[in-house]
Design a protein around this motif. Structure first.
Motif, short mmCIF file in Angstrom:
data_model
loop_
_atom_site.label_atom_id
_atom_site.label_comp_id
_atom_site.label_asym_id
_atom_site.label_seq_id
_atom_site.Cartn_x
_atom_site.Cartn_y
_atom_site.Cartn_z
N ARG A 129 5.96 6.04 -0.77
CA ARG A 129 5.05 5.36 -0.03
C ARG A 129 3.81 5.20 -1.24
NH1 ARG A 129 4.36 10.20 2.06
NH2 ARG A 129 2.26 11.20 1.78
N THR A 130 2.75 4.32 -0.78
CA THR A 130 1.63 4.29 -1.31
C THR A 130 0.46 5.09 -0.87
OG1 THR A 130 0.94 2.24 -0.05
CG2 THR A 130 2.11 1.88 -2.20
N CYS A 131 -0.29 5.72 -1.61
CA CYS A 131 -1.41 6.48 -1.03
C CYS A 131 -2.65 5.48 -1.58
CB CYS A 131 -1.49 7.86 -1.83
SG CYS A 131 -2.95 8.81 -1.32
N TYR A 132 -3.13 4.74 -1.00
CA TYR A 132 -3.84 3.58 -1.27
C TYR A 132 -3.59 2.80 -2.65
CZ TYR A 132 -8.71 1.38 -1.74
OH TYR A 132 -9.65 0.84 -1.81
N ASP A 133 -3.75 3.32 -3.74
CA ASP A 133 -3.37 2.37 -4.79
C ASP A 133 -2.39 3.20 -5.78
OD1 ASP A 133 -5.21 4.36 -5.86
OD2 ASP A 133 -6.14 2.67 -7.17
N PHE A 147 12.21 10.55 -15.54
CA PHE A 147 11.54 11.65 -14.81
C PHE A 147 12.54 12.64 -14.29
CE2 PHE A 147 9.09 7.75 -14.26
CZ PHE A 147 7.60 8.22 -14.86
N LYS A 148 14.02 12.39 -14.68
CA LYS A 148 14.88 13.10 -14.01
C LYS A 148 15.11 13.21 -12.62
CE LYS A 148 14.77 15.89 -18.54
NZ LYS A 148 13.84 15.20 -19.28
N ILE A 149 14.67 12.24 -12.02
CA ILE A 149 14.61 12.20 -10.46
C ILE A 149 16.18 11.45 -9.87
CG2 ILE A 149 13.56 11.10 -8.77
CD1 ILE A 149 10.75 11.39 -10.02
N VAL A 150 16.49 12.25 -9.28
CA VAL A 150 17.96 11.76 -8.62
C VAL A 150 17.54 11.22 -7.26
CG1 VAL A 150 20.17 12.37 -7.70
CG2 VAL A 150 19.31 13.48 -9.60
N GLY A 178 4.37 10.79 -1.52
CA GLY A 178 5.57 10.78 -0.75
C GLY A 178 6.50 11.81 -1.60
N LYS A 179 7.45 11.95 -1.36
CA LYS A 179 8.68 12.75 -2.11
C LYS A 179 8.76 12.38 -3.53
CE LYS A 179 13.41 14.67 -1.89
NZ LYS A 179 14.73 14.63 -1.36
N ILE A 180 8.91 11.09 -3.75
CA ILE A 180 9.04 10.54 -4.98
C ILE A 180 7.66 10.50 -5.73
CG2 ILE A 180 9.87 8.42 -6.30
CD1 ILE A 180 11.98 9.64 -4.90
N GLY A 181 6.76 10.43 -5.05
CA GLY A 181 5.48 10.29 -5.96
C GLY A 181 5.12 11.80 -6.37
N VAL A 182 5.46 12.76 -5.52
CA VAL A 182 5.19 14.34 -5.86
C VAL A 182 6.40 14.64 -7.13
CG1 VAL A 182 5.83 16.71 -5.26
CG2 VAL A 182 4.34 15.04 -3.58
N ALA A 183 7.48 14.19 -6.83
CA ALA A 183 8.79 14.36 -8.06
C ALA A 183 8.17 13.92 -9.38
CB ALA A 183 9.80 13.91 -7.49
N ASN A 206 0.82 18.19 -4.89
CA ASN A 206 0.22 17.10 -5.43
C ASN A 206 0.82 16.00 -6.21
OD1 ASN A 206 -2.34 18.22 -5.01
ND2 ASN A 206 -2.18 19.78 -6.79
N HIS A 207 0.49 14.98 -5.78
CA HIS A 207 0.92 13.65 -6.53
C HIS A 207 -0.34 13.08 -7.59
CE1 HIS A 207 -0.30 11.57 -2.70
NE2 HIS A 207 -1.22 11.12 -3.46
N ILE A 208 -0.16 12.35 -8.20
CA ILE A 208 -0.99 11.86 -9.30
C ILE A 208 -1.89 10.63 -8.89
CG2 ILE A 208 -1.46 10.70 -11.65
CD1 ILE A 208 1.06 12.32 -12.40
N ALA A 209 -3.29 10.73 -8.93
CA ALA A 209 -4.02 9.67 -8.41
C ALA A 209 -4.92 9.29 -9.51
CB ALA A 209 -5.05 10.19 -7.29
N GLY A 210 -6.07 8.58 -9.30
CA GLY A 210 -6.89 7.98 -10.43
C GLY A 210 -6.32 6.75 -10.84
N SER A 211 -7.16 6.42 -11.93
CA SER A 211 -6.68 4.85 -12.46
C SER A 211 -5.07 5.21 -13.13
CB SER A 211 -7.56 4.61 -13.55
OG SER A 211 -7.79 5.44 -14.77
N LEU A 212 -4.75 6.35 -13.84
CA LEU A 212 -3.53 6.35 -14.20
C LEU A 212 -2.46 6.19 -13.37
CD1 LEU A 212 -1.72 7.08 -16.76
CD2 LEU A 212 -2.33 9.55 -16.41
N GLY A 213 -2.64 6.93 -12.18
CA GLY A 213 -1.65 7.15 -10.95
C GLY A 213 -1.52 5.54 -10.64
#
Length: 225
Positions: free
Chosen positions: A108-112, A221-224, A116-121, A178-185
């Motif tokens: 999912r999106t967290c604002y911008d 990212f080695k994400i299955v 979710g599971k993929i964001g954390v991965a 944690n997932h990644i936020a900020g302008s880089l996220g």
């Protein structure tokens, strides 16, 4: 400071205003009418709640023609609302037949930015590859990471010029990591959408992963999925 915290907590704690803040996590601006429908309340009542949130500096309003659109006054407010959701007690264990993550928890999106599971991965993969570093719960791009992002198609020098936080951890309410936020996220999410790895879902924060996205997430990212 204590009085200010109590004021902010009481503002967000009201059920109608909590629904308003949760709705705005979609990243879009909404009219008072749309927010009233979402909160199941009257236009008069929603106006009163919006006025309080505007007065506290939590929201801002933009006028376009005859309509007024409300959004978060800054991205840090959105991050705080998302992080508060992590206080929700974990759901009770489900039977194996219903263990599969719902779409909103999966991706999912967290604002911008991506959550979710993929964001954390994605965040965990970048940390494992030492593309970003976790220094006392503060994220930084490593020297190797600067080249990696350049090869990936993200110009770090350009996004650092934006008047906002460059990179920060954001606690994911469904994964409790944690997932990644900020302008880089935000740039990572925009890049994945532009390259058709991911597609937004109408009227939802859920994100669809395309066939191409499955291959690229595994490659980079080695994400299955």
């Amino acid at each position: 400071m204590e009085d200010q915290f109590v004021k902010i907590a009481s503002l967000i704690g009201d059920p109608t205003r909590a629904v308003i803040m949760w709705t705005l996590l979609d990243g879009k601006a909404f009219t008072a009418t749309e927010l009233a429908i979402g909160a199941n309340t009257s236009p008069q009542n929603i106006s009163m709640h919006l006025a309080k949130l505007l007065d506290a500096g939590l929201l801002c309003v933009e006028k376009q023609g005859r309509h007024k659109y409300y959004r978060f006054s800054n991205k840090e407010t959105a991050y705080a609302i998302e992080a508060m959701a992590s206080l929700i007690p974990p759901a009770a264990p489900q039977k194996k037949t219903s263990e599969k993550h719902s779409s909103i928890k999966h991706c999912r999106t967290c604002y911008d930015h991506l959550a979710g599971k993929i964001g954390v991965a994605v965040a965990e993969s970048l940390l494992e590859q030492k593309i970003i570093l976790d220094l006392d719960n503060k994220f930084e791009v490593s020297h190797e990471g600067t080249k990696w992002f350049s090869d990936f198609g993200i110009n770090l020098d350009e996004i650092k010029k934006q008047r906002r936080l460059f990179l920060k951890p954001c606690l994911d309410w469904s994964e409790r990591k944690n997932h990644i936020a900020g302008s880089l996220g935000a740039s990572l999410l925009n890049k994945m959408i532009a390259d058709d790895w991911l597609r937004r879902t109408k009227d939802s924060r859920a994100i669809q992963i395309t066939g191409k996205g499955e291959k690229e997430l595994l490659k980079h990212f080695k994400i299955v999925v």
